[in-house]
Enzyme design. Structure first.
Site, PDB file in Angstrom:
ATOM      1  N   HIS A 151      29.466  31.184  39.147  1.00 26.92           N
ATOM      2  CA  HIS A 151      29.467  32.560  39.284  1.00 26.92           C
ATOM      3  C   HIS A 151      28.261  33.174  39.883  1.00 26.92           C
ATOM      4  CE1 HIS A 151      32.349  35.666  38.192  1.00 26.92           C
ATOM      5  NE2 HIS A 151      31.591  36.385  37.993  1.00 26.92           N
TER       6      HIS A 151
ATOM      7  N   ARG B 118      36.111  32.509  42.649  1.00 28.48           N
ATOM      8  CA  ARG B 118      35.784  31.981  41.305  1.00 28.48           C
ATOM      9  C   ARG B 118      35.894  30.587  41.040  1.00 28.48           C
ATOM     10  NH1 ARG B 118      39.086  36.803  41.274  1.00 28.48           N
ATOM     11  NH2 ARG B 118      38.125  38.776  40.242  1.00 28.48           N
TER      12      ARG B 118
ATOM     13  N   LYS C 117      42.932  36.797  39.602  1.00 26.71           N
ATOM     14  CA  LYS C 117      43.402  37.211  38.417  1.00 26.71           C
ATOM     15  C   LYS C 117      44.577  38.189  38.560  1.00 26.71           C
ATOM     16  CE  LYS C 117      38.698  37.475  36.327  1.00 26.71           C
ATOM     17  NZ  LYS C 117      37.806  38.314  35.673  1.00 26.71           N
TER      18      LYS C 117
ATOM     19  N   ARG D  31      29.087  33.238  43.477  1.00 31.40           N
ATOM     20  CA  ARG D  31      29.680  34.335  43.861  1.00 31.40           C
ATOM     21  C   ARG D  31      28.756  35.471  44.052  1.00 31.40           C
ATOM     22  NH1 ARG D  31      35.151  36.356  43.141  1.00 31.40           N
ATOM     23  NH2 ARG D  31      35.151  38.089  42.167  1.00 31.40           N
TER      24      ARG D  31
ATOM     25  N   HIS E 224      38.203  42.040  43.706  1.00 30.31           N
ATOM     26  CA  HIS E 224      38.084  43.111  42.784  1.00 30.31           C
ATOM     27  C   HIS E 224      39.223  44.365  42.685  1.00 30.31           C
ATOM     28  CE1 HIS E 224      33.616  42.488  42.512  1.00 30.31           C
ATOM     29  NE2 HIS E 224      34.162  41.453  41.542  1.00 30.31           N
TER      30      HIS E 224
ATOM     31  N   TYR F 234      26.430  45.181  43.299  1.00 32.04           N
ATOM     32  CA  TYR F 234      25.822  44.616  44.054  1.00 32.04           C
ATOM     33  C   TYR F 234      24.624  45.464  45.095  1.00 32.04           C
ATOM     34  CZ  TYR F 234      28.756  40.693  42.548  1.00 32.04           C
ATOM     35  OH  TYR F 234      29.468  39.900  41.788  1.00 32.04           O
TER      36      TYR F 234
END
Length: 327
Positions: free
Chosen positions: A268, A176, A200, A271, A294, A303
Site C-alpha cells: 500500500h 492494490r 473493490k 500505491r 477511488h 495526496y
C-alpha cells in the site's frame, strides 16, 4: 353490558400482545443481523473484506447486548446501550479507527431498518464518532523504488524476476495488493500498454503502463510459461499456485529494505508513492482518482496534502532565507 365490554377489551389486549410477540420474533437480533449481512452481500455488493468486518462487528455487538444468553428485540436497543458498548470496547483497548468502524456498522444496520420501515429512529445516530488524528499516507522516495527496479537480479531465477515485476507493477500502476494477486493473464495487454484490474465493489478499471514495464512483463511471461502452468493467473509461484497476501507483503518489504528504506514498507505504501509521483509530475487529481479506482475525489485529495508537505520540506531545505534561524 359490562361483561361484553370486558370481553371486548380482553380480546383487544390479547391481539395487541400477540402482535407484539410476533413483532419481537420478527426483529430477533440474530435474525436481523443475518438478513442485513445478506443484504450487503447481494444488494450492495460490498467487498468480501467489508462483509466479514461488518459481520464480526455486529456479532460482537450482539454478544455484548445478550450477555444473559437470551435473544434481544433489535428495536429495544437504546443510544445508551450503544454508548456503553463503545466505552467497553475503548476500555478493552480498541483504537479510534476500530471504534469508528464498529459504530458505523451499527449505524448502517439501523439505517437499513429505517428504510424498510422496521424502526422509526437510529439509536446509533446520536453516538459521537471517535476522533482520529489526521495522518498523511506514507510513501517512499522515487529514487528508492528506482533502486529496486534497476538493481541487478539473476535473470535465471524465476522468483527474482517475478519479485522485481511485483514491485514494478505496484509502483507503476498504483493497483492494490488484492488486485495484483487476482490479475488475470488475458487482461494484461503489452501491445496496447494497458491492463484491466478487478477492484473493490466488483468494479473493473483500465490502467495504462509504459514500454519498460511492457518489456519486463513479456520477459516474465516467457520465463513463467517455461517453468510452470498458470491457468489464467498472471502472477504465480514456481509451482503454479497463485500468490497470497503475505507473500506479496514480504516481497515488497524485503525489496524496499534492500534499497535502504527504513520507514514503513508495504504494497500500500507503493500505491501511495504512485499517487504522489503522478501528482508531483503534473497529473490531474481526477486522473489519479480514476487510476486508483477511488469512489470519491475526497479520498484522492489526501495526496495533495502529501505533495504540499513534500514541497514545504524541499523549500526549507533549499531556500536560503528558510535556512536562516527563525526562517
Amino acid at each position: 353490558m359490562f361483561l361484553l365490554r370486558f370481553l371486548s377489551n380482553l380480546e383487544a389486549l390479547l391481539k395487541n400482545l400477540t402482535s407484539k410477540l410476533k413483532f419481537q420474533a420478527r426483529h430477533s437480533m440474530s435474525e436481523v443481523i443475518d438478513k442485513y449481512l445478506q443484504y450487503i452481500k447481494l444488494e450492495l455488493n460490498l467487498s468480501r473484506h467489508t462483509q466479514v468486518a461488518y459481520g464480526n462487528d455486529l456479532r460482537q455487538w450482539e454478544a455484548f447486548l445478550t450477555q444473559g444468553g437470551t435473544d434481544l428485540d433489535v428495536t429495544s436497543v437504546t443510544t445508551s446501550d450503544i454508548r456503553a458498548w463503545m466505552l467497553h470496547l475503548s476500555n478493552e483497548g480498541d483504537g479510534s479507527r476500530t471504534l469508528r468502524r464498529k459504530l458505523q456498522a451499527v449505524r448502517a444496520l439501523y439505517k437499513w431498518l429505517m428504510i424498510n420501515g422496521e424502526v422509526t429512529q437510529n439509536p446509533a445516530a446520536e453516538v459521537e464518532m471517535a476522533h482520529i488524528p489526521k495522518r498523511l499516507p506514507q510513501m517512499v522516495r522515487e529514487s528508492s523504488v528506482d533502486s529496486v527496479i534497476d538493481n541487478y537480479i539473476d535473470e535465471n531465477d524465476f522468483d527474482e524476476v517475478r519479485n522485481r515485476l511485483i514491485v514494478m507493477m505496484l509502483y507503476e500502476t498504483g493497483m492494490r495488493r488484492d488486485e495484483l494477486i487476482g490479475l488475470l493473464d488475458h487482461n494484461v495487454d503489452t501491445a496496447k500498454g494497458e491492463l484491466k484490474v478487478h477492484g473493490k465493489r466488483d468494479k473493473d478499471r483500465i490502467i495504462p503502463f509504459g514500454t519498460e514495464l511492457a518489456q519486463c512483463i513479456d520477459s516474465y511471461r516467457e520465463f513463467r510459461d517455461k517453468v510452470t502452468t498458470c491457468g489464467d493467473r498472471f502472477f504465480v509461484r514456481s509451482n503454479g499456485e497463485p500468490l497470497y497476501p503475505m507473500l506479496v507483503y514480504r516481497v515488497v518489504k524485503r525489496q524496499l529494505g534492500e534499497a535502504g528504506v527504513t520507514s514503513k514498507r508495504s504494497p500500500h505504501v507503493l500505491r501511495h508513492t504512485f499517487a504522489t509521483a503522478m501528482l508531483n509530475n503534473g497529473a490531474s487529481l481526477n486522473s489519479v482518482k480514476e487510476l486508483l479506482g477511488h469512489e470519491s475525489l475526497a479520498t484522492t485529495q489526501i495526496y495533495t496534502h502529501v505533495t504540499f508537505s513534500e514541497l514545504k520540506k524541499n523549500y526549507k531545505l533549499a531556500h536560503p532565507r528558510a535556512l536562516k534561524k527563525g526562517g
